[in-house]
Design an enzyme around this catalytic site. Structure first.
Site, PDB file in Angstrom:
ATOM      1  N   GLU A 149     -40.860  39.689 -11.564  1.00  0.00           N
ATOM      2  CA  GLU A 149     -41.965  38.974 -10.899  1.00  0.00           C
ATOM      3  C   GLU A 149     -43.283  39.739 -10.903  1.00  0.00           C
ATOM      4  OE1 GLU A 149     -41.673  36.881  -7.255  1.00  0.00           O
ATOM      5  OE2 GLU A 149     -39.727  35.992  -7.678  1.00  0.00           O
ATOM      6  N   CYS A 165      -9.115  30.174 -19.452  1.00  0.00           N
ATOM      7  CA  CYS A 165      -8.917  31.620 -19.587  1.00  0.00           C
ATOM      8  C   CYS A 165      -7.455  31.961 -19.848  1.00  0.00           C
ATOM      9  CB  CYS A 165      -9.461  32.353 -18.366  1.00  0.00           C
ATOM     10  SG  CYS A 165      -8.575  31.983 -16.853  1.00  0.00           S
ATOM     11  N   GLU A 222     -10.135  24.436 -13.730  1.00  0.00           N
ATOM     12  CA  GLU A 222      -8.912  23.712 -14.135  1.00  0.00           C
ATOM     13  C   GLU A 222      -7.909  23.557 -12.986  1.00  0.00           C
ATOM     14  OE1 GLU A 222     -10.430  26.264 -15.503  1.00  0.00           O
ATOM     15  OE2 GLU A 222     -10.194  26.368 -17.673  1.00  0.00           O
TER      16      GLU A 222
HETATM   17  C1  AOF Z   1     -11.880  29.280 -16.768  1.00  0.00           C
HETATM   18  N1  AOF Z   1     -12.312  28.376 -15.850  1.00  0.00           N
HETATM   19  O1  AOF Z   1     -13.668  27.769 -14.196  1.00  0.00           O
HETATM   20  C2  AOF Z   1     -14.039  29.856 -15.181  1.00  0.00           C
HETATM   21  C3  AOF Z   1     -13.607  30.765 -16.186  1.00  0.00           C
HETATM   22  O2  AOF Z   1     -12.253  37.077 -12.255  1.00  0.00           O
HETATM   23  P1  AOF Z   1     -11.799  35.724 -12.595  1.00  0.00           P
HETATM   24  O3  AOF Z   1     -10.303  35.540 -12.584  1.00  0.00           O
HETATM   25  O4  AOF Z   1     -12.498  34.645 -11.786  1.00  0.00           O
HETATM   26  O5  AOF Z   1     -12.202  35.480 -14.124  1.00  0.00           O
HETATM   27  C4  AOF Z   1     -13.548  35.409 -14.511  1.00  0.00           C
HETATM   28  C5  AOF Z   1     -13.627  35.089 -15.993  1.00  0.00           C
HETATM   29  O6  AOF Z   1     -12.945  33.870 -16.292  1.00  0.00           O
HETATM   30  C6  AOF Z   1     -15.055  34.886 -16.474  1.00  0.00           C
HETATM   31  O7  AOF Z   1     -15.640  36.080 -16.915  1.00  0.00           O
HETATM   32  C7  AOF Z   1     -14.848  33.913 -17.624  1.00  0.00           C
HETATM   33  O8  AOF Z   1     -14.443  34.580 -18.785  1.00  0.00           O
HETATM   34  C8  AOF Z   1     -13.706  33.049 -17.128  1.00  0.00           C
HETATM   35  N2  AOF Z   1     -14.250  31.926 -16.336  1.00  0.00           N
HETATM   36  N3  AOF Z   1     -12.560  30.425 -16.955  1.00  0.00           N
HETATM   37  O9  AOF Z   1     -10.854  29.056 -17.417  1.00  0.00           O
HETATM   38  C9  AOF Z   1     -13.346  28.610 -15.052  1.00  0.00           C
HETATM   39  N4  AOF Z   1     -15.067  30.127 -14.350  1.00  0.00           N
HETATM   40 ZN    ZN Z   2      -9.452  30.292 -15.741  1.00  0.00          ZN
END
Ligand code: AOF
Ligand code: ZN
Length: 343
Positions: free
Chosen positions: A280, A86, A57
Site C-alpha cells: 500500500e 486431494c 468434497e
Molecule cells: C480438496 N478439496 O476443498 C481443498 C483442497 O491441510 P489440509 O488438509 O486442509 O490440506 C490443504 C491442501 O489441500 C491445500 O494445500 C490444497 O492442496 C488442497 N485443498 N483439496 O480436495 C478442497 N481446499
Molecule cells: Zn481434500
C-alpha cells in the site's frame, strides 16, 4: 460438455463463499449430481468453508446424504469439483479416498491441484480404483479464482498486488515533515471500503518505513468481514517507535531489518505460507518493486483533485506517485478513475 461447464461454474460460485476464511488454502466448491434418463438431480453441494476444516468434497457428500436418507446410488452419480481432490493426509484425510470409498461413478475436475503433495495423484488414485475422471473444465476460471494459491505453489512466492491513490496531477501525498499533520486524503469513502475488501482478500499487507512512521497506519480490515492481514514493514535503521499502531495486538507484524531485498522478502513470506501481499505504499517502496519486475497486479486510483501548480517545483508540492505506464481502460467510481493492471 455444456452441462459440465454449468456444474463447474456452480462449483466456482460455491467456492467463493469461502473467500475470506480459507487462506492459504484454495477456495473449492463441489456438486454431486445424479444423471437419470429424466434429467439431472442435484443431490448435494458443498465448499471449503474454513482453513483447517473439511474440504469441499466431504461437505458436499455429507449434505447430499443428509438430504437423501433413503440412500444414494453413487455409481450413477457425477461429482463435480473445481480443484483436483486431494490425495494426502493434511489437516483432513484425502478426499480421493472418500470418493473411492463411496463408489462415485464419475468425477469431473476443473483443474489439477499444483500442491506437490497432490499434483495428479488424486486423479491417479481415483482412476486406479476404476472411476472415470475428466480434468480441465473451465480451467482458466478455476485457476483465476485461486490465483494467489497457484502463485505460491508454482512460483514459490506470494501473489503481489501494488496499490496506491494519486491526484490528477500525479501526487500520492502533500509534502510534510515528520510531525506535519495527517496524510492527504485522496480516496473516497466508497473506495476506502473497497480497499478494506482487498485487505481481507490478501493474507498480508506491506508499507515502507516512511509510511509506517509518518502515517502511523493500523493496516487492519475494519470495514469488511474477514481476517486482518499480517502486517509487514521495513525498518533498516530501527527507527519505528514501539508504540507505532502497526505493532498493535490486533494482528501479527513482520519487520524486515537487516535484509530488505525484495526477492529475499518474497522467499521469506513463501516460507511462512503467505500466499498474497498487498503493498500500500509509499512511493519509494512501490517504485522499488516496480523496478524489480516481481509483482502481479497494480491498482491505481486517480482522483479529480490537483495539489500543485505549474510554477512550483514538484518536490516542494508533494510526493510523486510511482512511475508506471498504464495500459488499461479505467473504471469510474465516485468520479475517480480506477485502473487495474495485470503484469
Ligand atoms: C480438496 N478439496 O476443498 C481443498 C483442497 O491441510 P489440509 O488438509 O486442509 O490440506 C490443504 C491442501 O489441500 C491445500 O494445500 C490444497 O492442496 C488442497 N485443498 N483439496 O480436495 C478442497 N481446499
Ligand atoms: Zn481434500
Amino acid at each position: 460438455m455444456e452441462s459440465a461447464k454449468l456444474y463447474i461454474s456452480r462449483c466456482l460460485q460455491l467456492a467463493r463463499l469461502g473467500e475470506y476464511y480459507v487462506a492459504p488454502n484454495p477456495m473449492v466448491g463441489a456438486v454431486l449430481v445424479h444423471h437419470t434418463t429424466n434429467g439431472d438431480v442435484i443431490l448435494g453441494e458443498g465448499w471449503h468453508m474454513q482453513y483447517g476444516a473439511p474440504h469441499a468434497e466431504p461437505n458436499c457428500i455429507r449434505n447430499a446424504e443428509e438430504a437423501h436418507p433413503e440412500g444414494i446410488d453413487y455409481k450413477q452419480c457425477t461429482l463435480y469439483v473445481s480443484l483436483e481432490p486431494c490425495s494426502h493426509y493434511g489437516k483432513t484425510p484425502p478426499c480421493a479416498e472418500l470418493i473411492i470409498r463411496k463408489g462415485i461413478g464419475h468425477v469431473v475436475i476443473g483443474t489439477l491441484d499444483p500442491n506437490p503433495q497432490v499434483a495428479g495423484r488424486g486423479v491417479r488414485m481415483m482412476q486406479e480404483a476404476g472411476i472415470e475422471v475428466t480434468v480441465g473444465i473451465l480451467e482458466a476460471e478455476c485457476r483465476a479464482l485461486n490465483k494467489r494459491f497457484f502463485c505460491l505453489q508454482e512460483q514459490h512466492r506470494p501473489y503481489v498486488i501494488l496499490k496506491w491513490a494519486e491526484t490528477a496531477d500525479g501526487y500520492i501525498d502533500k509534502q510534510r515533515g515528520a510531525e506535519l499533520g495527517s496524510p492527504l486524503v485522496i480516496s473516497t469513502p466508497l473506495i476506502k471500503l473497497l480497499v478494506h475488501q482487498q485487505r481481507a482478500q490478501n493474507m498480508a499487507i506491506m508499507v515502507g518505513t516512511r509510511t509506517a512512521l509518518l502515517d502511523n497506519p493500523r493496516l487492519l480490515t475494519t470495514r469488511w468481514s474477514g481476517r486482518h492481514p499480517i502486517r509487514i514493514t521495513l525498518d533498516r535503521h530501527g527507527i519505528l517507535p514501539a508504540d507505532s499502531k502497526i505493532f498493535s495486538d490486533d494482528a501479527p507484524t513482520i519487520v524486515y531489518r537487516d535484509n530488505t531485498n525484495w526477492s529475499f522478502i518474497l522467499c521469506d513470506l513463501a516460507a511462512r505460507n503467505i500466499h498474497s501481499v498487498l503493498v500500500e505504499g509509499g512511493s519509494m517502496l512501490l517504485q522499488h518493486i516496480i523496478d524489480s519486475g516481481i509483482y502481479d497486479e497494480v491498482h491505481i486510483e486517480v482522483s479529480d483533485q490537483s495539489i500543485g501548480s505549474s510554477s512550483e517545483p514538484s518536490h516542494l508540492v508533494g510526493v510523486k506517485a510511482p512511475h508506471y505506464i498504464r495500459t488499461t481502460q479505467p473504471k469510474r467510481v465516485d468520479n475517480h478513475l480506477l485502473y487495474i493492471e495485470k503484469h
